[in-house]
Enzyme design. Structure first.
Site, mmCIF file in Angstrom:
data_model
loop_
_atom_site.group_PDB
_atom_site.id
_atom_site.type_symbol
_atom_site.label_atom_id
_atom_site.label_comp_id
_atom_site.label_asym_id
_atom_site.label_seq_id
_atom_site.Cartn_x
_atom_site.Cartn_y
_atom_site.Cartn_z
ATOM 1 N N SER A 40 0.842 -1.190 0.000
ATOM 2 C CA SER A 40 0.000 0.000 0.000
ATOM 3 C C SER A 40 0.884 1.249 0.000
ATOM 4 O O SER A 40 1.731 1.393 -0.875
ATOM 5 C CB SER A 40 -0.970 -0.034 1.180
ATOM 6 O OG SER A 40 -1.966 0.952 1.053
ATOM 7 N N GLU B 203 -8.868 -4.972 -5.375
ATOM 8 C CA GLU B 203 -8.326 -4.068 -4.362
ATOM 9 C C GLU B 203 -9.409 -3.307 -3.600
ATOM 10 O O GLU B 203 -9.371 -3.190 -2.385
ATOM 11 C CB GLU B 203 -7.364 -3.072 -5.014
ATOM 12 C CG GLU B 203 -6.037 -3.660 -5.443
ATOM 13 C CD GLU B 203 -5.051 -3.792 -4.301
ATOM 14 O OE1 GLU B 203 -5.337 -3.249 -3.211
ATOM 15 O OE2 GLU B 203 -4.009 -4.434 -4.478
ATOM 16 N N HIS C 25 -7.903 -5.264 -0.767
ATOM 17 C CA HIS C 25 -6.667 -4.559 -0.420
ATOM 18 C C HIS C 25 -6.166 -5.029 0.941
ATOM 19 O O HIS C 25 -6.914 -5.088 1.911
ATOM 20 C CB HIS C 25 -6.936 -3.058 -0.384
ATOM 21 C CG HIS C 25 -5.727 -2.205 -0.172
ATOM 22 N ND1 HIS C 25 -4.746 -2.071 -1.110
ATOM 23 C CD2 HIS C 25 -5.345 -1.436 0.880
ATOM 24 C CE1 HIS C 25 -3.808 -1.252 -0.657
ATOM 25 N NE2 HIS C 25 -4.147 -0.862 0.557
#
Length: 565
Positions: free
Chosen positions: A217, A350, A469
């Site tokens: 991330s 995601e 995600h």
């Protein structure tokens, strides 16, 4: 209250903040650092019934605390100490809103600490590869602590793992875009920690010439920024960027000066110049007042705009060394970056969390239906009523929404926003690196939806297909409340594969140096057919990730992008 809950839930997604793991402490270990001071670590038995052990050295300061006059300054090396420093507890986390649904701001400016984990039986005649982890959290939250990132699976593969804290939010990325405050302090902290590794890792058994940086991330974006920055040249030899690159729209701030002045208005500060503003900000005694500034509920739900305090280009007349002197896209196009082997990619869905946000805010899609220009990437700087806008909107509707003028299916929006916020930047980054460097470039899509998908469980999304995600984190780190998968299960096998590929990359510069029963295929580098690895229940080498979807973005990008980079 709803606003605070949604913000904090989003940070849960980005940081994987979980309850403490239990372990037992055993015998002391002492290591001498380059400045002559020593650290006392410990042997950790990971559970009373386990035989797994590692050597742990926590809370080692790598830079001078950035407080007082050092706030909004490049980090300075830590001066060291005499005697033995205890390294059995983590140092402070950096100032932030903690992710686990607590309202209180936590942390300290005195937070530049790192942790070192080694195999328990170091061979003194051997140098071990080093894996240097940069945590995620949107550049606003997170830490390198053991409860978030238990390193034992990586260490079992005979690598040394280093995890770090770095300055976050306004304190890490505030910039007036002039000499008063040039920004990127959090990224410069990463550089300082890498310098510490170069000076000290040999004492822990590590090989300073085999350092792989990896992160997820915002941490993945930070890894890529380090690849781009001349300040980090020679400090690492491979990079793994997971669900984030410097080309992600949310991770680059084109207007840092405006954000700095908006922050002053938020705190009701009047000032005569940017220098005056910075001096007043330095005079604020409690750094926690900065923690929530710049967090936008609307932006966190869709990542349409760049996050407020994130990396930015530093001014030419900066008084201190610059981390970033040009925009990422310019540096990539010119081939001006550190050319090392690189792995990059993302999970296959995601932004599945969009479903959760839609439950909390049923009007989430209304903005896009009222004004379809919001479908266009912000950093393309397209005039809303222009020919370019109409063409882009038409192609997006055709590709994702079956030519409908109104978005009603949240799953279609999930697919669109996953591509806009994550997938296309990964695709474009891999393409540009492959064109500009001889070192291998490997791309992946993580598609295995197994029992370690923590965030899908937390957000009650297990009925939906796809990997959210951060849900790949459990396949390389041990995390509390993620129980070990049953032996022989598909989840255990995928976890073993990921750990093996990541650690082999750190050792050999290639994630699949040879075929084995565990890894029976070769991971092809990105070339003319945009080769990639689908990491699902089986490893499947494929070409052209997401097919027509990426082709559409590439065509629109080349045709209309007015990005002033």
């Amino acid at each position: 209250m709803l606003r605070q809950i949604i913000i904090l839930l989003f940070l849960v997604l980005l940081t994987n903040s979980l309850p403490q793991q239990s372990y037992e402490r055993n015998r002391d270990l002492i290591v001498t650092l380059h400045h002559g001071g020593k650290v006392r670590g410990e042997e950790i038995l990971l559970a009373p019934t386990s035989t797994k052990k590692l050597f742990s050295f926590k809370g080692i300061p790598y830079a001078t605390p950035p407080v007082g006059k050092l706030r909004f300054k490049n980090p300075q090396p830590h001066p060291g100490w005499h005697g033995i420093r205890n390294a059995t507890e983590h140092g402070n986390v950096c100032v932030q809103i903690p992710a686990f649904l607590r309202i209180d701001v936590v942390g300290s400016e005195d937070c530049l600490f790192l942790n070192v984990y080694t195999p328990p039986n170091i061979n003194p005649n051997k140098k071990y590869p080093v894996m240097f982890w940069i945590h995620g959290g949107g550049f606003y939250g997170g830490s390198g602590d053991f409860d978030l990132y238990g390193p034992e699976m990586l260490v079992e593969q005979e690598v040394i793992v280093v995890t770090i804290n770095y300055r976050l939010g306004l304190l890490g990325f505030f910039s007036t875009n002039d000499q008063a405050a040039q920004g990127n302090y959090g990224l410069k902290d990463c550089v300082e920690a890498l310098k510490w590794v170069q000076k000290n890792i040999k004492a822990f058994g590590g090989d300073r010439n085999r350092v792989t940086i990896f992160g997820q991330s915002a941490g993945g974006a930070a890894v890529h920024y380090l690849v781009l920055s001349p300040m980090a040249k020679g400090l690492f030899h491979g990079a793994i960027s997971q669900s984030g690159t410097a080309l992600n729209s949310w991770g680059h701030q084109p207007f840092p000066r405006k954000q700095a002045f908006d922050a002053a208005n938020t705190l009701n500060i009047t000032f005569n110049s940017s220098k005056d503003l910075v001096e007043q900000f330095r005079a604020i005694s409690d750094p926690k007042v900065f923690a929530t500034i710049g967090i936008s509920l609307e932006n966190l739900q869709t990542l349409y705009l760049p996050l407020t305090f994130v990396p930015s280009v530093e001014p030419k007349d900066s008084k201190e060394p610059r981390f970033l002197s040009e925009t990422p896209i310019k540096m990539l196009q010119k081939g001006k970056f550190n050319k090392v082997p690189i792995i990059l990619g993302a999970t296959d869905a995601e932004f599945l969390s969009e479903i959760h946000y839609h439950r909390l805010n049923p009007n989430l899609l209304k903005k896009y239906n009222d004004d379809p220009s919001f479908l266009i990437p912000y950093l393309w700087f397209i005039e809303p009523n222009s020919e370019a806008a109409r063409d882009i909107i038409y192609n997006i509707r055709k590709t994702y929404f079956n030519n409908k003028t109104e978005i009603t299916d949240i799953l279609e929006f999930v697919e669109f926003n996953s591509d806009r916020a994550f997938q296309y930047s990964a695709y474009k980054t891999a393409s540009l690196h492959a064109k500009k460097q001889k070192s291998p470039v490997f791309q992946y899509v993580f598609s295995f939806d197994g029992t370690l998908s923590w965030h899908k469980q937390q957000y009650l999304l297990t009925d939906y297909d796809g990997v959210c995600h951060s849900d790949d984190m459990g396949y390389m780190w041990t995390m509390a409340k993620l129980s070990c998968p049953p032996k022989g299960s598909p989840t255990e096998k995928v976890r073993q594969r990921v750990v093996k590929m990541w650690t082999d990359f750190s050792k050999y510069g290639h994630p699949t140096p040879k075929r084995t029963s565990l890894i029976p295929v070769k991971w092809q580098t990105v070339q003319f057919n945009h080769e990639y690895m689908d990491i699902g229940q089986e490893l499947q080498p494929k070409i052209h990730p997401f097919g027509r979807r990426m082709t559409m973005w590439k065509e629109m990008d080349q045709k209309w992008n007015n990005n002033p980079y």
